[in-house]
Enzyme design. Structure first.
Site, PDB file in Angstrom:
ATOM      1  N   THR A 129       0.875  -1.174   0.000  1.00 40.92           N
ATOM      2  CA  THR A 129       0.000   0.000   0.000  1.00 40.92           C
ATOM      3  C   THR A 129       0.911   1.222   0.000  1.00 40.92           C
ATOM      4  O   THR A 129       1.655   1.435   0.964  1.00 40.92           O
ATOM      5  CB  THR A 129      -0.896   0.021   1.256  1.00 40.92           C
ATOM      6  OG1 THR A 129      -1.653  -1.187   1.293  1.00 40.92           O
ATOM      7  CG2 THR A 129      -1.840   1.211   1.218  1.00 40.92           C
TER       8      THR A 129
ATOM      9  N   LYS B 251      -7.870   1.445  -3.121  1.00 41.77           N
ATOM     10  CA  LYS B 251      -7.521   1.002  -1.761  1.00 41.77           C
ATOM     11  C   LYS B 251      -7.684   2.144  -0.751  1.00 41.77           C
ATOM     12  O   LYS B 251      -8.297   1.968   0.305  1.00 41.77           O
ATOM     13  CB  LYS B 251      -6.074   0.495  -1.770  1.00 41.77           C
ATOM     14  CG  LYS B 251      -5.422   0.306  -0.425  1.00 41.77           C
ATOM     15  CD  LYS B 251      -5.686  -1.046   0.155  1.00 41.77           C
ATOM     16  CE  LYS B 251      -5.122  -1.126   1.574  1.00 41.77           C
ATOM     17  NZ  LYS B 251      -5.484  -2.347   2.245  1.00 41.77           N
TER      18      LYS B 251
ATOM     19  N   LYS C   3      -1.824   5.037   8.649  1.00 36.23           N
ATOM     20  CA  LYS C   3      -1.014   5.096   7.420  1.00 36.23           C
ATOM     21  C   LYS C   3      -1.910   5.305   6.199  1.00 36.23           C
ATOM     22  O   LYS C   3      -1.660   6.170   5.361  1.00 36.23           O
ATOM     23  CB  LYS C   3      -0.204   3.800   7.261  1.00 36.23           C
ATOM     24  CG  LYS C   3       0.507   3.707   5.922  1.00 36.23           C
ATOM     25  CD  LYS C   3       1.095   2.342   5.609  1.00 36.23           C
ATOM     26  CE  LYS C   3       1.585   2.338   4.160  1.00 36.23           C
ATOM     27  NZ  LYS C   3       2.132   1.062   3.719  1.00 36.23           N
TER      28      LYS C   3
HETATM   29  P1  NAD Z   1       6.127  -5.696   7.272  1.00 29.71           P
HETATM   30  O1  NAD Z   1       6.836  -4.524   7.869  1.00 29.71           O
HETATM   31  O2  NAD Z   1       5.837  -6.884   8.126  1.00 29.71           O
HETATM   32  O3  NAD Z   1       6.956  -6.225   5.989  1.00 29.71           O
HETATM   33  C1  NAD Z   1       7.689  -5.421   5.127  1.00 29.71           C
HETATM   34  C2  NAD Z   1       8.964  -6.180   4.789  1.00 29.71           C
HETATM   35  O4  NAD Z   1       9.700  -5.435   3.808  1.00 29.71           O
HETATM   36  C3  NAD Z   1       9.889  -6.381   5.984  1.00 29.71           C
HETATM   37  O5  NAD Z   1      10.193  -7.761   6.119  1.00 29.71           O
HETATM   38  C4  NAD Z   1      11.127  -5.558   5.646  1.00 29.71           C
HETATM   39  O6  NAD Z   1      12.345  -6.108   6.148  1.00 29.71           O
HETATM   40  C5  NAD Z   1      11.077  -5.589   4.124  1.00 29.71           C
HETATM   41  N1  NAD Z   1      11.848  -4.522   3.497  1.00 29.71           N
HETATM   42  C6  NAD Z   1      11.878  -3.209   3.827  1.00 29.71           C
HETATM   43  N2  NAD Z   1      12.714  -2.534   3.011  1.00 29.71           N
HETATM   44  C7  NAD Z   1      13.197  -3.441   2.141  1.00 29.71           C
HETATM   45  C8  NAD Z   1      14.098  -3.358   1.049  1.00 29.71           C
HETATM   46  N3  NAD Z   1      14.663  -2.196   0.698  1.00 29.71           N
HETATM   47  N4  NAD Z   1      14.383  -4.494   0.373  1.00 29.71           N
HETATM   48  C9  NAD Z   1      13.829  -5.671   0.735  1.00 29.71           C
HETATM   49  N5  NAD Z   1      12.967  -5.817   1.762  1.00 29.71           N
HETATM   50  C10 NAD Z   1      12.656  -4.704   2.446  1.00 29.71           C
HETATM   51  O7  NAD Z   1       4.784  -5.110   6.639  1.00 29.71           O
HETATM   52  P2  NAD Z   1       3.485  -5.927   6.185  1.00 29.71           P
HETATM   53  O8  NAD Z   1       2.484  -5.939   7.299  1.00 29.71           O
HETATM   54  O9  NAD Z   1       3.905  -7.206   5.543  1.00 29.71           O
HETATM   55  O10 NAD Z   1       2.880  -4.913   5.090  1.00 29.71           O
HETATM   56  C11 NAD Z   1       3.437  -4.817   3.785  1.00 29.71           C
HETATM   57  C12 NAD Z   1       2.578  -3.880   2.973  1.00 29.71           C
HETATM   58  O11 NAD Z   1       1.243  -4.389   2.923  1.00 29.71           O
HETATM   59  C13 NAD Z   1       2.463  -2.459   3.535  1.00 29.71           C
HETATM   60  O12 NAD Z   1       2.498  -1.555   2.468  1.00 29.71           O
HETATM   61  C14 NAD Z   1       1.120  -2.467   4.256  1.00 29.71           C
HETATM   62  O13 NAD Z   1       0.527  -1.192   4.312  1.00 29.71           O
HETATM   63  C15 NAD Z   1       0.323  -3.398   3.354  1.00 29.71           C
HETATM   64  N6  NAD Z   1      -0.795  -4.080   4.020  1.00 29.71           N
HETATM   65  C16 NAD Z   1      -0.638  -4.650   5.240  1.00 29.71           C
HETATM   66  C17 NAD Z   1      -1.724  -5.280   5.834  1.00 29.71           C
HETATM   67  C18 NAD Z   1      -1.579  -5.929   7.190  1.00 29.71           C
HETATM   68  O14 NAD Z   1      -2.619  -6.292   7.781  1.00 29.71           O
HETATM   69  N7  NAD Z   1      -0.367  -6.124   7.692  1.00 29.71           N
HETATM   70  C19 NAD Z   1      -2.957  -5.346   5.180  1.00 29.71           C
HETATM   71  C20 NAD Z   1      -3.078  -4.792   3.902  1.00 29.71           C
HETATM   72  C21 NAD Z   1      -1.983  -4.155   3.336  1.00 29.71           C
END
Ligand code: NAD
Length: 290
Positions: free
Chosen positions: A87, A162, A237
């Site tokens: 997102t 979204k 966010k």
């Molecule tokens: P998270 O923080 O658990 O995962 C993000 C991952 O990206 C981490 O493992 C981090 O180490 C990795 N990362 C960061 N920078 C990086 C880079 N330069 N290269 C490689 N890896 C890198 O977050 P999440 O909960 O998995 O969410 C991911 C996305 O999904 C976000 O944009 C969030 O808004 C969206 N989202 C989350 C949810 C939820 O319920 N968690 C629901 C819908 C959407």
């Protein structure tokens, strides 16, 4: 298919696992030291994408997406598709799509709804923006990771859908919670409040499917001490992204603006951090009018 998956966090890890379990050859990269069953780990994002037919990204924000895109787009092979499921702000989604198009690659912005549970169960909803060709190439992967994919239009439309959806969600959750708190003060039984509203014109997803009052309606995070679910900081966010988009599109969104301010206060100055976004109800319970 050979698939590269960049960003194996709470959402990305189970999504990548589902692709591997479906028989695809998945190579992952995350800047943190993570392991996902069935997924081979690469030592860099560029190495992960080198021979991939599809590259999926699931990253925290638009700035990180842009940095990863700078690294992977030049390393991607011809006719590969870049599928960003993070997102992020609409401007970043469009910038990355343009960068991919300039490199003759297909791309689609495809944020998801359904949370960690949906990611693990493979029941996410994808909202996709991009060309017909890009969507068609990504669709079989959406079918594995989710149960529904809507092609919303050109690049950026997935992110637009979204944040509009989640702006409604944030506003509606606040409205539902403040109404419960008012009903309490008026001496109305919560079950009666639910029975009336859930079958009257005040009904909504937040009331009917995710009721913020413990013990009322279907099971929800309220029944589990407001453990997320969907954390208040993630709601914040998405509300901030909605206001950033409203600024850049010159749209008047007063309710979205107020909802952003309330969640900001809840997360940054009160006890909202780490709690489900429906914990807005105990917040209102404690407050008075002045
Ligand atoms: P998270 O923080 O658990 O995962 C993000 C991952 O990206 C981490 O493992 C981090 O180490 C990795 N990362 C960061 N920078 C990086 C880079 N330069 N290269 C490689 N890896 C890198 O977050 P999440 O909960 O998995 O969410 C991911 C996305 O999904 C976000 O944009 C969030 O808004 C969206 N989202 C989350 C949810 C939820 O319920 N968690 C629901 C819908 C959407």
């Amino acid at each position: 298919m050979k698939i590269a998956f960049i960003g194996l966090g709470n959402m990305g890890a189970p999504m990548a696992g589902n692709l591997a379990q479906a028989g695809h050859d998945v190579t992952g990269f995350d800047r943190a030291d993570v392991a996902v069953e069935g997924v081979a780990m690469a030592t860099s994002a560029a190495a992960a994408v080198a021979n991939a037919d599809a590259v999926v990204t699931m990253l925290p924000n638009g700035q990180i997406l842009r940095a990863v895109a700078d690294e992977v787009i030049p390393a991607m092979q011809e006719e590969a598709v870049l599928i960003d499921c993070s997102t992020v702000d609409v401007d970043s989604a469009r910038a990355v799509a343009q960068q991919a198009a300039d490199a003759d690659l297909l791309s689609v912005d495809a944020p998801v709804s359904g949370g960690i549970g949906g990611a693990a169960a493979g029941t996410l909803t994808f909202m996709a923006g991009g060309t017909d060709a890009a969507f068609a190439k990504a669709a079989p992967l959406f079918d594995i990771m989710g149960q529904k994919a809507v092609h919303c239009g050109e690049a950026g439309s997935g992110q637009a859908a979204k944040i509009c959806n989640n702006m409604i969600l944030g506003v509606t959750m606040i409205a539902t919670c403040e109404a419960f708190a008012l009903a309490d003060k008026l001496g109305l039984d919560r079950q009666k409040m639910f029975d009336v509203v859930s079958t009257s014109s005040g009904y909504s997803w937040t009331m009917n499917a995710y009721c913020p009052a413990p013990g009322i309606g279907p099971q929800s995070p309220a029944d589990n001490s407001y453990t997320p679910g969907f954390a208040a900081e993630l709601m914040l966010k998405d509300l901030r992204l909605s206001q950033q988009a409203a600024d850049s599109a010159d749209a008047d969104t007063p309710m979205g603006q107020i909802a952003t301010a309330i969640y900001e206060q809840f997360v940054e100055q009160e006890d909202g951090l780490g709690r489900d976004f429906s914990a807005m109800l105990p917040r209102f319970e404690k407050r008075s009018r002045s």
